[in-house]
Structures are given as C-alpha cells and as structure tokens.
Scaffold this active site. Structure first.
Site, PDB file in Angstrom:
ATOM      1  N   TYR A 159       0.803  -1.296  -0.034  1.00  0.00           N
ATOM      2  CA  TYR A 159      -0.069  -0.127   0.054  1.00  0.00           C
ATOM      3  C   TYR A 159       0.852   1.311  -0.005  1.00  0.00           C
ATOM      4  O   TYR A 159       0.496   2.401  -0.622  1.00  0.00           O
ATOM      5  CB  TYR A 159      -1.109   0.128   1.200  1.00  0.00           C
ATOM      6  CG  TYR A 159      -2.120   0.892   1.060  1.00  0.00           C
ATOM      7  CD1 TYR A 159      -3.171   0.565  -0.004  1.00  0.00           C
ATOM      8  CD2 TYR A 159      -2.365   1.938   1.718  1.00  0.00           C
ATOM      9  CE1 TYR A 159      -4.084   1.215  -0.088  1.00  0.00           C
ATOM     10  CE2 TYR A 159      -3.600   2.520   1.554  1.00  0.00           C
ATOM     11  CZ  TYR A 159      -4.565   2.268   0.506  1.00  0.00           C
ATOM     12  OH  TYR A 159      -5.537   3.046   0.193  1.00  0.00           O
ATOM     13  N   LYS A 166      -3.212   8.381   2.791  1.00  0.00           N
ATOM     14  CA  LYS A 166      -4.301   8.430   3.621  1.00  0.00           C
ATOM     15  C   LYS A 166      -3.958   8.688   5.088  1.00  0.00           C
ATOM     16  O   LYS A 166      -5.275   9.235   5.700  1.00  0.00           O
ATOM     17  CB  LYS A 166      -4.711   6.800   3.741  1.00  0.00           C
ATOM     18  CG  LYS A 166      -5.295   6.117   2.498  1.00  0.00           C
ATOM     19  CD  LYS A 166      -6.371   6.795   1.918  1.00  0.00           C
ATOM     20  CE  LYS A 166      -7.165   6.023   0.853  1.00  0.00           C
ATOM     21  NZ  LYS A 166      -8.168   6.916  -0.024  1.00  0.00           N
TER      22      LYS A 166
END
Ligand code: NDP
Length: 257
Positions: A159, A166
């Site tokens: 990720y 995020k």
C-alpha cells in the site's frame, strides 16, 4: 415507522464514480434510493459518457459536472455551478484517490518526489480543496465523508505511498471537522475493507489483502461497496448528526486485530 432516512429535495455531491464497481457509485445509488437530488462529478470529459449511462439507472435525474480535483479554479467553478443549479449543499461524498501504480508495489522508499506530491495532492489535499470551495454553499447541518483505508494507520504490504496519503487524509478529516464544526458542518471518513475496484487493481498483490481479511477478520468475509454506502448514508444524513472527526471502519472488524 421506517428508520431509513428521507433525503427528498436535499442536494448531495458524489465525487469519484469511475464505473459501476466504484464505491462512489454504491453511495450514489443509496442516496438516490433515499430520495436525494444528486450531483455527480467526473475527472475529465472522456469519462462523461460512461457516467451518463450509469446515471440513467438512478431513480432521480442527476446533474453531471466535470471536476478535476487537481485544479482549484475548476473546483470553485464546479461548486458555484452546483449552487446555481441545485441550491444549498447538504452533503459531499469524496471518493477520490490516485497514485502511480509503480509506487504501490515493492520497496516503499523507491517512490519519487513527483509520485509523492501527486498522490498526496489528489488523494489528500483534494478533500480540503473541495470543502473550502463548498463552504459558501453548505446547508447549516451539512455533512462530508471521504474514503480511507487501514494502510494509513499501519503498514499493509504494497500500500506504500497510498498509506502516507491516507494518513494525511485521516488527519485532514480531524482538522476540517474541528474548523467546520462551529458552522454545523460534519466531516468524517469511512475506512473501507478491500473491495475489487479499478483503483484497487493498482495495488500490488491485492488478492492477498482480500484473502487475509477473509481468513482473519472477526466476520470472516470481505465487505461490499453497498455496506460501505449504508454507513455513508448514516453519516451523510441526520442519523449521524452527533458524529464528526471520526473514522468508521467498515471492514468486517479486521482493524481490531
Ligand atoms: P475507483 O477507481 O472506482 O474510484 C477512484 C476515483 O478517483 C475515480 O472515479 C477517479 O476518476 C477519481 N480520480 C482520480 N484522480 C482524480 C482527479 N484528478 N480528479 C477527480 N477525480 C479523480 O476506486 P474506489 O471506488 O476503490 O476508490 C474510491 C475511494 O475509496 C478512494 O479514495 C480509495 O482509496 C478508497 N478506498 C478504496 C478501497 C478499495 O479496496 N477499493 C478500500 C478503502 C478505501 P477517473 O477514474 O475518472 O480518473
């Protein structure tokens, strides 16, 4: 008495429908079901016709507007047009993210300065840009949601760069909630479990993320975009009136492990 909220005559802006697998599309359908007047935004002209045919499936006629979130003038123009065409804005679903897929696999530190700036701009700053542009047009009890992921709270393989984006988005939610709360506007995030969408395809070995959750999450299954959308409806409607600055996990409970 039905507990399903009625949003008749209330205007909601849904940003980030790429296709029918998009989480934003599930949110749009749920809001439409509740009677909301919808404005759907798309990133560029080439996505318009696809969105037009999807919008044809909705019960109410939606307004479609172009809005590339990397362009402040375009964002301001979009929200001015929304106000002119649809009045005050009751809510916004921000469901937008982008990172070069080369930075979503392999070593985290292999990303470039340019990839970092672009991902943070589109995936995190855009929320603030959108809220700022909508400020003059918000209803007195408006609500904003964005979509985040666990990879911003802890390391999730591959990720990488999007995890940092995020984390910035989650933090932006708190600062925006604090700033806009006195104006009655709530800002929250939904941390969705992994869902097979166009964006998710860009994350290296996404299938392992899905199967890990299925094997270990308390509910032992993955979540659907519709489940994310129901939580979206709760936050965007009066049902979530006391909630702001929150990240609600819709991930079969995986985040507690
Ligand atoms: P989609 O690919 O369906 O949606 C992403 C959207 O972002 C697309 O509509 C894309 O538009 C839009 N976008 C990208 N760049 C821009 C831009 N410059 N201006 C305007 N729009 C832009 O994927 P998802 O539905 O999965 O993603 C929605 C959100 O949910 C994202 O924030 C994602 O990180 C988050 N999320 C997704 C999870 C998942 O597993 N799928 C899990 C947790 C969170 P276009 O394609 O037209 O360029």
């Amino acid at each position: 008495m039905s507990i399903f909220p009625t949003l008749t005559d209330k205007t909601y802006v849904v940003m980030g429908i790429a296709n029918k697998r998009s989480i934003a599309w599930a949110i749009a359908k749920t809001l439409d079901e509740a009677g909301a007047k919808l404005v759907l935004t798309y990133a560029a002209e080439r996505f318009k016709s696809g969105l037009e045919s999807l919008a044809g499936e909705l019960k109410q006629e939606a307004i479609l507007l172009e809005c590339d979130v990397t362009n402040d003038e375009a964002i301001e123009m979009t929200f001015r047009s929304i106000h002119e065409e649809a009045g005050e804005i009751q809510g916004i679903a921000h469901s937008i993210a982008f990172a070069d897929k080369e930075a979503l696999r392999g070593e985290f530190s292999e990303m470039t300065r340019g990839q970092f700036a672009q991902a943070l701009d589109i995936s995190a700053y855009s929320l603030t840009a959108v809220v700022k542009a909508a400020k003059p047009y918000f209803a007195s009890d408006a609500s904003v949601i964005t979509l985040t992921y666990l990879g911003g709270e802890r390391v999730v393989p591959n990720y990488n760069l999007m995890g940092v984006a995020k984390a910035a988005l989650d933090s932006s939610v708190k600062y925006l909630a604090n700033e806009y709360g006195p104006h009655g506007v709530r800002v929250n995030a939904i941390s969705a479990g992994p869902i097979r969408t166009l964006s998710a395809k860009g994350v290296g070995d996404f299938n392992s993320i899905l199967s890990e959750l299925e094997q270990k999450a308390p509910l032992r299954r993955n979540v659907s975009a519709d489940e994310v959308a129901s939580t979206g409806l709760f936050l965007l409607s009066g049902m979530g009136s006391g909630v702001t600055g929150e990240v609600i996990h819709v991930d079969s409970g995986y985040h507690i492990l």
